[in-house]
Structures are given as structure tokens and as C-alpha cells.
Write an enzyme that holds these catalytic residues in place. Structure first.
Site, PDB file in Angstrom:
ATOM      1  N   ARG A 269      -7.218   5.865   0.554  1.00  0.00           N
ATOM      2  CA  ARG A 269      -7.620   5.470  -0.353  1.00  0.00           C
ATOM      3  C   ARG A 269      -8.941   6.253  -1.354  1.00  0.00           C
ATOM      4  O   ARG A 269      -8.630   6.964  -2.168  1.00  0.00           O
ATOM      5  CB  ARG A 269      -8.368   3.849  -0.478  1.00  0.00           C
ATOM      6  CG  ARG A 269      -7.595   3.021  -0.782  1.00  0.00           C
ATOM      7  CD  ARG A 269      -8.297   1.425  -0.699  1.00  0.00           C
ATOM      8  NE  ARG A 269      -9.144   1.674   0.791  1.00  0.00           N
ATOM      9  CZ  ARG A 269      -9.896   1.043   1.495  1.00  0.00           C
ATOM     10  NH1 ARG A 269     -10.074  -0.411   0.515  1.00  0.00           N
ATOM     11  NH2 ARG A 269     -10.045   0.745   1.808  1.00  0.00           N
TER      12      ARG A 269
ATOM     13  N   ASN B  94      -6.483  -1.812  -1.402  1.00  0.00           N
ATOM     14  CA  ASN B  94      -5.337  -1.940  -0.158  1.00  0.00           C
ATOM     15  C   ASN B  94      -4.813  -3.677  -0.713  1.00  0.00           C
ATOM     16  O   ASN B  94      -5.337  -3.561  -1.412  1.00  0.00           O
ATOM     17  CB  ASN B  94      -6.473  -2.479   1.328  1.00  0.00           C
ATOM     18  CG  ASN B  94      -6.525  -0.620   2.247  1.00  0.00           C
ATOM     19  OD1 ASN B  94      -5.950   0.297   1.318  1.00  0.00           O
ATOM     20  ND2 ASN B  94      -7.131  -0.290   2.324  1.00  0.00           N
TER      21      ASN B  94
END
Length: 93
Positions: A18, A36
């Protein structure tokens, strides 16, 4: 403006993917988010100005960072009526 949604599967959680995505997007001056998902995938929504930006972003995603292992990328084009707007690109937790 081009609006794309991606679902990335493989070893993409707990490996800095990320953060990597946020860095790439911010360097390219994209808007959107990365987060996520409970099923182990990562979701990305990104807004692009050009098709060339899309290609560059997707090529960088395919490689990931050195700790990730990308197995699959699902891509969906979002229509102009996508209800959310973004001022920057960020990580949702």
C-alpha cells in the site's frame, strides 16, 4: 479523466504494498486510494488524466515492491458517475 479500479492478489498485505502504491501514485500526481481487503487482496481506485498514465501505473503495479508477489490484477473501468472525488492519493486503513 479516466477512473480505474484494481483488485490486486498475491503477497500484497503486510509487505508495504500500500505504501509503495501511494508513493507511485503521488509521484504521478494521481488521485484516489489504496486499501487492504479482508480477503487478502488490495483494492486501488485511481483517477488518471491520460491513457499513458494508466499504462505506466499498471506496469509499476505488476512489478510491485521487492517484498510483494503480484499473482493477479483485476481491472475495472469506473464510469463518470463514480460518486467519490479525491484531492490526493491516500491509504485507507
Amino acid at each position: 479523466m479516466y477512473k480505474q479500479q484494481y483488485f490486486i492478489s498475491g503477497k500484497v498485505q503486510g509487505v508495504g504494498f500500500r505504501f509503495f502504491t501511494e508513493q507511485v501514485a503521488n509521484n504521478m500526481k494521481l488521485k484516489g486510494f489504496v486499501k487492504n481487503l479482508n480477503d487478502g487482496r488490495v483494492e486501488i481506485v485511481a483517477f488518471f488524466n491520460t491513457k499513458e498514465q494508466i499504462k505506466k501505473f499498471e506496469n509499476l503495479l505488476k512489478n510491485g515492491n521487492r517484498y510483494s508477489n503480484i499473482e493477479n490484477i483485476e481491472k475495472k473501468t469506473l464510469d463518470e458517475k463514480y460518486p467519490f472525488q479525491f484531492n490526493n492519493f491516500k491509504i485507507y486503513y
